[in-house]
Design a protein around this motif. Structure first.
Motif, short mmCIF file in Angstrom:
data_model
loop_
_atom_site.label_atom_id
_atom_site.label_comp_id
_atom_site.label_asym_id
_atom_site.label_seq_id
_atom_site.Cartn_x
_atom_site.Cartn_y
_atom_site.Cartn_z
N ILE A 88 -24.84 -37.73 26.19
CA ILE A 88 -23.60 -38.48 26.30
C ILE A 88 -22.72 -38.19 25.08
N ALA A 89 -23.32 -38.30 23.89
CA ALA A 89 -22.57 -38.07 22.65
C ALA A 89 -23.54 -37.76 21.52
N GLY A 90 -23.00 -37.15 20.49
CA GLY A 90 -23.79 -36.94 19.29
C GLY A 90 -24.37 -35.55 19.16
N ALA A 91 -25.48 -35.49 18.43
CA ALA A 91 -26.14 -34.24 18.06
C ALA A 91 -26.90 -33.67 19.25
N THR A 92 -26.21 -32.86 20.05
CA THR A 92 -26.85 -32.30 21.24
C THR A 92 -28.01 -31.38 20.88
N GLY A 93 -27.96 -30.76 19.72
CA GLY A 93 -29.07 -29.92 19.29
C GLY A 93 -30.35 -30.72 19.12
N LEU A 94 -30.23 -31.95 18.65
CA LEU A 94 -31.39 -32.82 18.47
C LEU A 94 -32.01 -33.15 19.82
N SER A 95 -31.20 -33.56 20.78
CA SER A 95 -31.75 -33.91 22.08
C SER A 95 -32.30 -32.69 22.81
N ALA A 96 -31.67 -31.53 22.65
CA ALA A 96 -32.19 -30.30 23.26
C ALA A 96 -33.55 -29.95 22.67
N ARG A 97 -33.70 -30.12 21.36
CA ARG A 97 -34.98 -29.83 20.71
C ARG A 97 -36.07 -30.78 21.21
N VAL A 98 -35.74 -32.05 21.37
CA VAL A 98 -36.71 -33.03 21.86
C VAL A 98 -37.13 -32.69 23.29
N ARG A 99 -36.16 -32.38 24.14
CA ARG A 99 -36.49 -32.02 25.52
C ARG A 99 -37.37 -30.78 25.57
N SER A 100 -37.06 -29.80 24.75
CA SER A 100 -37.84 -28.56 24.71
C SER A 100 -39.28 -28.83 24.26
N GLU A 101 -39.44 -29.64 23.21
CA GLU A 101 -40.78 -29.98 22.71
C GLU A 101 -41.55 -30.79 23.75
N ALA A 102 -40.87 -31.70 24.42
CA ALA A 102 -41.53 -32.52 25.44
C ALA A 102 -41.99 -31.65 26.61
N LEU A 103 -41.16 -30.72 27.06
CA LEU A 103 -41.55 -29.83 28.14
C LEU A 103 -42.75 -28.97 27.75
N ARG A 104 -42.73 -28.43 26.53
CA ARG A 104 -43.88 -27.63 26.07
C ARG A 104 -45.16 -28.47 26.09
N ARG A 105 -45.03 -29.71 25.68
CA ARG A 105 -46.19 -30.60 25.66
C ARG A 105 -46.73 -30.86 27.07
N LEU A 106 -45.83 -31.06 28.03
CA LEU A 106 -46.26 -31.30 29.41
C LEU A 106 -46.88 -30.04 30.02
N VAL A 107 -46.31 -28.89 29.74
CA VAL A 107 -46.82 -27.64 30.30
C VAL A 107 -48.20 -27.30 29.72
N ARG A 108 -48.43 -27.67 28.46
CA ARG A 108 -49.74 -27.41 27.83
C ARG A 108 -50.84 -28.23 28.48
N ARG A 109 -50.50 -29.45 28.91
CA ARG A 109 -51.49 -30.35 29.52
C ARG A 109 -50.95 -30.89 30.84
N PRO A 110 -50.75 -30.03 31.83
CA PRO A 110 -50.12 -30.51 33.07
C PRO A 110 -51.00 -31.48 33.85
N GLN A 111 -52.31 -31.30 33.81
CA GLN A 111 -53.19 -32.16 34.63
C GLN A 111 -53.07 -33.62 34.25
N ARG A 112 -52.95 -33.90 32.97
CA ARG A 112 -52.84 -35.29 32.53
C ARG A 112 -51.57 -35.93 33.12
N PHE A 113 -50.45 -35.25 32.96
CA PHE A 113 -49.19 -35.75 33.47
C PHE A 113 -49.22 -35.86 34.99
N LEU A 114 -49.72 -34.82 35.66
CA LEU A 114 -49.76 -34.83 37.13
C LEU A 114 -50.68 -35.93 37.65
N SER A 115 -51.76 -36.22 36.94
CA SER A 115 -52.66 -37.32 37.34
C SER A 115 -51.95 -38.66 37.25
N LEU A 116 -51.22 -38.87 36.16
CA LEU A 116 -50.46 -40.11 35.99
C LEU A 116 -49.39 -40.24 37.08
N LEU A 117 -48.73 -39.14 37.37
CA LEU A 117 -47.67 -39.13 38.38
C LEU A 117 -48.25 -39.43 39.76
#
Length: 170
Positions: A88-117
């Motif tokens: 919405i506003a602010g440091a878009t680089g910060l939010s992009a970095r967080v989204r990228s780190e979160a995606l990497r984390r989910l891809v590394r351990r997909p079974q855990r996330f998919l089980s919760l889902l």
């Protein structure tokens, strides 16, 4: 205030982040920062959230730094909210970095996330009437509803690193 937004980001999450608001939908926000002091964070909440409440909107918000936001992806609701994030506003680089780190984390351990889902989907389906049995089917949470489509999008994020239905086609 511009100096607060410069050191942080206001991010739309959930249905607001996806751009799927309906009448009476709530507004979900993530106030993301990278080391702002408590007094600055309180001022940011007062500046952003309070006026929305004052006009009668239902606003849910979380205030997290970069590490907290990534770590929160261990919780299903926080992970799915972040997958649907939109700046919405602010440091878009910060939010992009967080989204990228979160995606990497989910891809590394997909079974855990998919089980919760899958568990959340099963619980939601168990509590709903079959669409053929309901006078007014639950288009959002019922079996075959919008939440099932969103679950597929979120599953794609963990499986191929990109939320959405298109990445699942191959």
């Amino acid at each position: 205030p511009p100096e607060l937004i410069r050191d942080g980001a206001i991010v739309a999450v959930g249905g607001y982040g996806r751009g799927e608001l309906c009448p009476a939908s709530d507004i979900d926000l993530l106030l993301l920062h990278d080391g702002l002091e408590r007094s600055s964070l309180e001022q940011l909440v007062r500046t952003v959230v309070y006026p929305l409440w004052d006009v009668g909107l239902t606003v849910g918000y979380a205030v997290r730094d970069r590490r907290e936001a990534v770590a929160a992806t261990d919780e299903l609701d926080a992970a799915t909210a972040l997958l649907d994030a939109r700046d919405i506003a602010g440091a878009t680089g910060l939010s992009a970095r967080v989204r990228s780190e979160a995606l990497r984390r989910l891809v590394r351990r997909p079974q855990r996330f998919l089980s919760l889902l899958m568990a959340a989907d099963d619980e939601r389906h168990a509590g709903a009437l079959a669409p053929t049995e309901a006078l007014e089917p639950d288009l959002k949470l019922g079996a075959g509803g919008l939440r099932d489509i969103q679950s597929l999008r979120w599953a794609a994020a963990a499986l191929v690193g990109t939320p959405g239905l298109e990445p699942l086609v191959p």
